[in-house]
Design an enzyme around this catalytic site. Structure first.
Site, PDB file in Angstrom:
ATOM      1  N   ASP A 118      29.122  21.730 116.250  1.00  0.00           N
ATOM      2  CA  ASP A 118      29.343  20.297 116.115  1.00  0.00           C
ATOM      3  C   ASP A 118      28.585  19.897 114.846  1.00  0.00           C
ATOM      4  O   ASP A 118      27.656  20.600 114.424  1.00  0.00           O
ATOM      5  CB  ASP A 118      28.771  19.598 117.357  1.00  0.00           C
ATOM      6  CG  ASP A 118      28.774  18.102 117.217  1.00  0.00           C
ATOM      7  OD1 ASP A 118      29.815  17.549 116.823  1.00  0.00           O
ATOM      8  OD2 ASP A 118      27.717  17.478 117.489  1.00  0.00           O
ATOM      9  N   ASP A 170      27.682  16.135 113.602  1.00  0.00           N
ATOM     10  CA  ASP A 170      26.746  15.009 113.779  1.00  0.00           C
ATOM     11  C   ASP A 170      25.770  15.314 114.916  1.00  0.00           C
ATOM     12  O   ASP A 170      26.184  15.488 116.064  1.00  0.00           O
ATOM     13  CB  ASP A 170      27.524  13.731 114.119  1.00  0.00           C
ATOM     14  CG  ASP A 170      28.442  13.277 112.985  1.00  0.00           C
ATOM     15  OD1 ASP A 170      27.984  13.215 111.843  1.00  0.00           O
ATOM     16  OD2 ASP A 170      29.623  12.994 113.264  1.00  0.00           O
TER      17      ASP A 170
HETATM   18  C1  BG6 Z   1      31.266  12.275 116.144  1.00  0.00           C
HETATM   19  C2  BG6 Z   1      30.090  11.350 116.422  1.00  0.00           C
HETATM   20  O1  BG6 Z   1      30.817  13.431 115.500  1.00  0.00           O
HETATM   21  O2  BG6 Z   1      32.229  11.627 115.341  1.00  0.00           O
HETATM   22  C3  BG6 Z   1      30.599  10.050 117.030  1.00  0.00           C
HETATM   23  O3  BG6 Z   1      29.180  11.972 117.307  1.00  0.00           O
HETATM   24  C4  BG6 Z   1      31.664   9.432 116.124  1.00  0.00           C
HETATM   25  O4  BG6 Z   1      29.525   9.168 117.239  1.00  0.00           O
HETATM   26  C5  BG6 Z   1      32.779  10.441 115.898  1.00  0.00           C
HETATM   27  O5  BG6 Z   1      32.197   8.244 116.727  1.00  0.00           O
HETATM   28  C6  BG6 Z   1      33.885   9.901 114.974  1.00  0.00           C
HETATM   29  O6  BG6 Z   1      33.371   9.746 113.682  1.00  0.00           O
HETATM   30  P1  BG6 Z   1      34.144   9.123 112.442  1.00  0.00           P
HETATM   31  O7  BG6 Z   1      33.316   9.577 111.271  1.00  0.00           O
HETATM   32  O8  BG6 Z   1      35.516   9.704 112.422  1.00  0.00           O
HETATM   33  O9  BG6 Z   1      34.158   7.657 112.624  1.00  0.00           O
HETATM   34 MG    MG Z   2      27.194  15.567 117.970  1.00  0.00          MG
END
Ligand code: BG6
Ligand code: MG
Length: 211
Positions: free
Chosen positions: A9, A11
């Site tokens: 993963d 984030d």
């Molecule tokens: C995930 C995060 O990796 O990505 C979430 O943990 C986030 O919090 C999701 O909502 C979507 O991200 P993005 O960048 O497409 O808005």
């Molecule tokens: Mg994560």
């Protein structure tokens, strides 16, 4: 290492964008007069942008149209992307980079499995745009975690079976996705407390001990 591939993963595992997501959602929620705090933010981990917005709107007394919701998600993303501009390779923890390098030296294939549509942008900021053997992210899936699609796609891109890969996660939604997809998992933070997690870990370097 007993796995041929590791799917990370992004984030909360490779880098720490939680604070930026929080700030951007908070600004939007304040503008709309909707209560939002860090506890609600924790529920957004691993969840797609539109599903995150739906969670935030649970606290709203107003009902919004599909078009309004799309506009809100776009506004949040604009603020989030602006905040990401401050990210540099210095935001990649040393422990993460040296562990990734060690795993690679062992011949393990490395992939990203992220719900984010900004994954490639973030990897670029971190100086990792050409580092991973495969990237599966919010741009190639139709169902977000806890659905296993993002990890199944990553395994397919690596040309490996789920049983040959380990998924590394910080979110319970991600551990559920890994388990449902037939993957073993390693978890940090809240994911280390989840009973479905194969290897509960307290630090990134501990991945080297899985063999
Ligand atoms: C995930 C995060 O990796 O990505 C979430 O943990 C986030 O919090 C999701 O909502 C979507 O991200 P993005 O960048 O497409 O808005
Ligand atoms: Mg994560």
């Amino acid at each position: 290492m007993k796995y041929k591939g590791i799917i990370f993963d992004l984030d909360g595992v490779i880098c720490f964008t939680d604070k930026y997501h929080y700030l951007a959602w908070k600004r939007l929620a304040d503008k709309l007069g909707i209560y939002f705090d860090e506890t609600i933010n924790n529920r957004l981990r691993g969840v797609s942008r539109m599903e995150s917005l739906e969670i935030i709107l649970e606290k709203s007394t107003k009902k919004y149209s599909k078009e309004e919701k799309e506009d809100f998600a776009e506004q949040k993303n604009k603020m989030y992307v602006e905040l990401l501009e401050d990210m540099t390779p210095a935001d990649l923890p040393k422990e993460v980079k040296t562990t990734l390098d060690d795993l690679r030296k062992q011949g393990v294939l490395l992939a990203i499995g992220s719900s984010s549509k900004n994954a490639k942008r973030i990897l670029k900021h971190l100086g990792l745009e050409n580092y991973f053997d495969a990237i599966s992210d919010g741009t190639n899936i139709t169902k977000s975690k806890p659905d296993p699609e993002v990890f199944l796609k990553a395994a397919e891109y690596l040309q490996l079976e789920p049983q040959e890969c380990l998924v590394v996660e910080d979110a319970v939604a991600g551990i559920k996705a890994a388990t449902d997809g037939g993957f073993d998992s390693a978890g940090f933070g809240e994911a280390s407390e989840c009973e479905m997690t194969t290897y509960p870990l307290s630090g990134f370097a501990e991945l080297r001990n899985i063999n």
